[in-house]
Design an enzyme around this catalytic site. Sequence first.
Site, PDB file in Angstrom:
ATOM      1  CB  CYS A  14      -0.948   0.005   1.194  1.00 51.57           C
ATOM      2  SG  CYS A  14      -0.134  -0.198   2.779  1.00 51.57           S
ATOM      3  CG  HIS A 118      -4.481   0.745   3.916  1.00 52.96           C
ATOM      4  ND1 HIS A 118      -4.035   0.056   2.807  1.00 52.96           N
ATOM      5  CD2 HIS A 118      -5.427   1.624   3.459  1.00 52.96           C
ATOM      6  CE1 HIS A 118      -4.681   0.474   1.737  1.00 52.96           C
ATOM      7  NE2 HIS A 118      -5.520   1.434   2.097  1.00 52.96           N
ATOM      8  CG  ASN A 133      -8.044   3.339   0.045  1.00 57.31           C
ATOM      9  OD1 ASN A 133      -7.195   2.461  -0.107  1.00 57.31           O
ATOM     10  ND2 ASN A 133      -8.710   3.482   1.180  1.00 57.31           N
TER      11      ASN A 133
END
Length: 340
Positions: A14, A118, A133
């Site tokens: 991520c 994250h 995202n």
Amino acid sequence: MESIFHEKQEGSLCAQHCLNNLLQGEYFSPVELSSIAHQLDEEERMRMAEGGVTSEDYRTFLQPSGNMDDSGFFSIQVISNALKVWGLELILFNSPEYQRLRIDPINERSFICNYKEHWFTVRKLGKQWFNLNSLLTGPELISDTYLALFLAQLQQEGYSIFVVKGDLPDCEADQLLQMIRVQQMQRPKLIGEELAQLKEQRVQKTDLERALEANDGSGMLDEDEEDLQRALALSRQEIDMEDEEADLRRAIQLSMQGSSRSISQDTPQTSGIHLTSEELRKRREAYFEKRQQQQQQQQQQQQDPLGQLSHPCERPTTSSEALGSDPDSHSSTGTFSSAP
């Protein structure tokens, strides 16, 4: 929306997706971020060694790196050092010092958000804000009025939010969206949610296939199956009625054939009975008249066979009745017999 660069989640990378979505291009790879992490680890080791390589702090530091792990997670220090290459700096949005500046989030250019390892980017492209995202199936449009509420909600959920300060590299999406505004009719879903929906659709399809197989491939369920059963029942009733009509016609025809055979056989046998020519003529006329009535009845039955079922069937006519009663005749079976 197609011009917006958006890396989707792969493994635990991520941090890589967050940086590339922020910079709008494939600027960093796991190898390059790992190199930055190892460099940070070496710098920290050298500083810890100044206190002595036998110290407790140094031995603790020699444990697995805190800047990366085998899953692909990278720390805020790695992200910060990666952005320094582009002259960008991170400032904690949640900090009291920044909050005292009372800067409207709309006036910023981008944010990096983190929660439970994250990372993801919220960036302004052109004149509009987008949630980039990597867990989403695509960029999510955020209105100006909703941006402050969105960031406040993230803070309430425990997110750490960093403001990206500095000039971001030029990108095609930013140039294009300076001239036009986009609208989003349907918000993107989470990747896991989309996979779950596809799995549910596959399960429903499998259930439907099993149901179709259970119904012999007819593909009719519930009301459709009931309609089919009713249609089959009516069809069976029609077949039964046709069978009954056929049986009735055959019985009448056999009766007529039996009467005809009896008459043809018995009429010449009347030589033993002394009939005048006039009596014989009358009996023949009576026979032909009866035969004509039977033919008319047969035609009516063929034209309206169902109507005959509502009336009692007439007893088949015997040869003795067709020729008339005779005092010298004796019949127990309905056939004509000659006297000795």
